[in-house]
Design a protein around this motif. Structure first.
Motif, mmCIF file in Angstrom:
data_model
loop_
_atom_site.group_PDB
_atom_site.id
_atom_site.type_symbol
_atom_site.label_atom_id
_atom_site.label_comp_id
_atom_site.label_asym_id
_atom_site.label_seq_id
_atom_site.Cartn_x
_atom_site.Cartn_y
_atom_site.Cartn_z
ATOM 1 N N VAL A 247 0.839 -1.197 0.000
ATOM 2 C CA VAL A 247 0.000 0.000 0.000
ATOM 3 C C VAL A 247 0.879 1.254 0.000
ATOM 4 O O VAL A 247 0.543 2.263 -0.634
ATOM 5 C CB VAL A 247 -0.958 -0.008 1.208
ATOM 6 N N GLY A 248 2.016 1.202 0.702
ATOM 7 C CA GLY A 248 2.920 2.342 0.705
ATOM 8 C C GLY A 248 3.447 2.669 -0.678
ATOM 9 O O GLY A 248 3.556 3.839 -1.069
ATOM 10 N N GLN A 249 3.771 1.628 -1.467
ATOM 11 C CA GLN A 249 4.234 1.864 -2.833
ATOM 12 C C GLN A 249 3.141 2.492 -3.693
ATOM 13 O O GLN A 249 3.387 3.417 -4.469
ATOM 14 C CB GLN A 249 4.697 0.553 -3.465
ATOM 15 N N LEU A 250 1.908 1.995 -3.542
ATOM 16 C CA LEU A 250 0.797 2.576 -4.290
ATOM 17 C C LEU A 250 0.606 4.048 -3.935
ATOM 18 O O LEU A 250 0.450 4.902 -4.817
ATOM 19 C CB LEU A 250 -0.493 1.804 -4.005
ATOM 20 N N THR A 255 0.700 9.879 -4.896
ATOM 21 C CA THR A 255 0.870 11.203 -4.304
ATOM 22 C C THR A 255 2.144 11.901 -4.751
ATOM 23 O O THR A 255 2.255 13.120 -4.632
ATOM 24 C CB THR A 255 0.891 11.100 -2.768
ATOM 25 N N LYS A 256 3.117 11.124 -5.249
ATOM 26 C CA LYS A 256 4.416 11.670 -5.684
ATOM 27 C C LYS A 256 5.157 12.360 -4.547
ATOM 28 O O LYS A 256 5.982 13.233 -4.775
ATOM 29 C CB LYS A 256 4.222 12.663 -6.840
ATOM 30 N N SER A 257 4.861 11.995 -3.305
ATOM 31 C CA SER A 257 5.498 12.643 -2.161
ATOM 32 C C SER A 257 6.748 11.869 -1.739
ATOM 33 O O SER A 257 6.682 10.660 -1.497
ATOM 34 C CB SER A 257 4.525 12.717 -0.977
ATOM 35 N N PRO A 258 7.904 12.535 -1.631
ATOM 36 C CA PRO A 258 9.126 11.848 -1.202
ATOM 37 C C PRO A 258 9.106 11.430 0.261
ATOM 38 O O PRO A 258 9.968 10.668 0.694
ATOM 39 C CB PRO A 258 10.214 12.895 -1.458
ATOM 40 N N LYS A 259 8.122 11.908 1.028
ATOM 41 C CA LYS A 259 8.039 11.512 2.435
ATOM 42 C C LYS A 259 7.831 10.002 2.573
ATOM 43 O O LYS A 259 8.279 9.397 3.551
ATOM 44 C CB LYS A 259 6.911 12.275 3.132
ATOM 45 N N PHE A 260 7.141 9.404 1.618
ATOM 46 C CA PHE A 260 6.943 7.955 1.660
ATOM 47 C C PHE A 260 8.278 7.225 1.576
ATOM 48 O O PHE A 260 8.495 6.229 2.247
ATOM 49 C CB PHE A 260 6.037 7.514 0.507
ATOM 50 N N PHE A 263 10.104 7.492 4.909
ATOM 51 C CA PHE A 263 9.478 6.614 5.893
ATOM 52 C C PHE A 263 9.869 5.159 5.648
ATOM 53 O O PHE A 263 10.232 4.432 6.571
ATOM 54 C CB PHE A 263 7.949 6.777 5.823
ATOM 55 N N ALA A 264 9.792 4.729 4.373
ATOM 56 C CA ALA A 264 10.150 3.350 4.040
ATOM 57 C C ALA A 264 11.618 3.075 4.337
ATOM 58 O O ALA A 264 11.974 1.991 4.819
ATOM 59 C CB ALA A 264 9.851 3.077 2.569
#
Length: 346
Positions: A247-250, A255-260, A263-264
């Motif tokens: 789900v994080g990859q999706l 969202t195109k947000s680098p915060k993901f 976090f990962a």
């Protein structure tokens, strides 16, 4: 191309003349005034003709270049299709072939081919299967059966195979986790910029390293589910980890947000810094191997280093020869003949 722009004033002038020649009772419009305005428009456009022609020429050339590039790409795609298929195909079939050759897959394209991912999984499965076959061989099963029959009086080869299969699979599963966790932490370190986003600009190579690290970890978790004990807590841990990463990859793609990515990168450390745990579990399950093979290997390696120091003396050469032969024979006797069962059944 220039003729089209140059013909605009003439067309306006011709329209003006035509309007001026119309009878005044045909329309309530002031045709004389309209004709005069059109003539002024033609006079105004005349100095702009070179600029209009150049703009028209540039537009047409740009469109022609774009069309030529598209036609070249279409030619490259269609050239890869067998000629027999092209000749007998309908327009709809040709359109489908071109779409298949030019489709750009994204994270939601579940039917997209992932050849290298499938090849990697099959390769890991084949290596693990081969390792299990080597460890749980017929000699190991026979030794385990002989000991079981002496202790219980029951000669059950399948039960003996199952008894030695469990530690073999556990050891291989932990060894695979050890390898993939090392690979994953190396990939994370290569993409170190993801640890400090937004302080550091992200690079595509960093993102690729992180995706590869995630895939490597999921392979290890899959091996745990296949080879390890199916305890509920282990199943839930691996299942929730997979859902979190998937789900994080999706969400990151959408969202195109680098915060993901940051976090990962940090949460992956919970799995990529467990090398000591995996190494300890491998050593525990292969303790008999380590207790016999490692000291013998160290002794043989040390004898090789001693050769340069004592080879010049006859007693030294004799000691090297005798010790090398006897250590090797002792190792064979201890593993193959002296133990009641194969070391994996400890």
């Amino acid at each position: 191309m220039a003729q089209t722009a140059e013909g605009v004033p003439a067309a306006v002038e011709a329209l003006s003349s035509a309007l001026a020649g119309l009878p005044t009772n045909l329309s309530g419009t002031n045709l004389t005034l309209l004709s005069s305005l059109l003539s002024d428009l033609a006079d105004t456009l005349t100095p702009l003709l070179p600029t209009l022609a150049a703009a028209q020429r540039e537009t047409l050339l740009t469109n022609a270049t774009f069309l030529a590039a598209q036609l070249d790409q279409l030619g490259e795609v269609t050239s890869q299709i067998p000629l027999s298929d092209v000749e007998g195909a309908s327009p709809a079939d040709l359109q489908a072939m071109v779409l298949m050759g030019t489709t750009r897959y994204d994270v939601f394209t579940f039917w997209a081919p992932d050849i290298w991912g499938i090849t990697w999984l099959f390769g890991v499965a084949a290596l693990l299967k081969a390792a299990v076959v080597i460890l749980v061989n017929r000699m190991a099963v026979r030794r385990a059966t002989l000991k079981a029959s002496r202790n219980t009086g029951v000669d059950d080869a399948e039960a003996s195979r199952a008894a030695i299969m469990k530690p073999a699979k556990a050891a291989l599963g932990h060894l695979l986790n050890l390898v993939v966790s090392i690979i994953a932490i190396i990939l994370q370190l290569v993409g170190w910029r993801l640890f400090v986003i937004p302080g550091t600009a992200i690079r595509m190579n960093d993102f690729r390293c992180q995706m590869a690290a995630i895939k490597a970890l999921l392979v290890g978790y899959g091996a745990d589910l296949l080879f390890g004990d199916l305890r509920p807590e282990i199943f839930l841990h691996h299942f929730m980890t997979f859902i979190l990463l998937f789900v994080g990859q999706l969400a990151a793609f959408q969202t195109k947000s680098p915060k993901f990515f940051r976090f990962a990168q940090w949460i992956l450390l919970q799995a990529t810094l467990e090398q000591s745990t995996y190494a300890a579990m491998v050593a525990y399950h292969l303790s008999n191997y380590l207790r016999k093979v490692v000291p013998a290997a160290f002794a043989l390696a040390w004898l090789g280093l001693m050769w340069n120091d004592i080879a010049s003396v006859s007693w030294g050469r004799a000691w090297i020869g005798v010790c090398t032969s006897f250590v090797t024979l002792l190792l064979i006797l201890q593993v193959k003949f002296c133990d009641d069962i194969f070391p994996l059944t400890a």
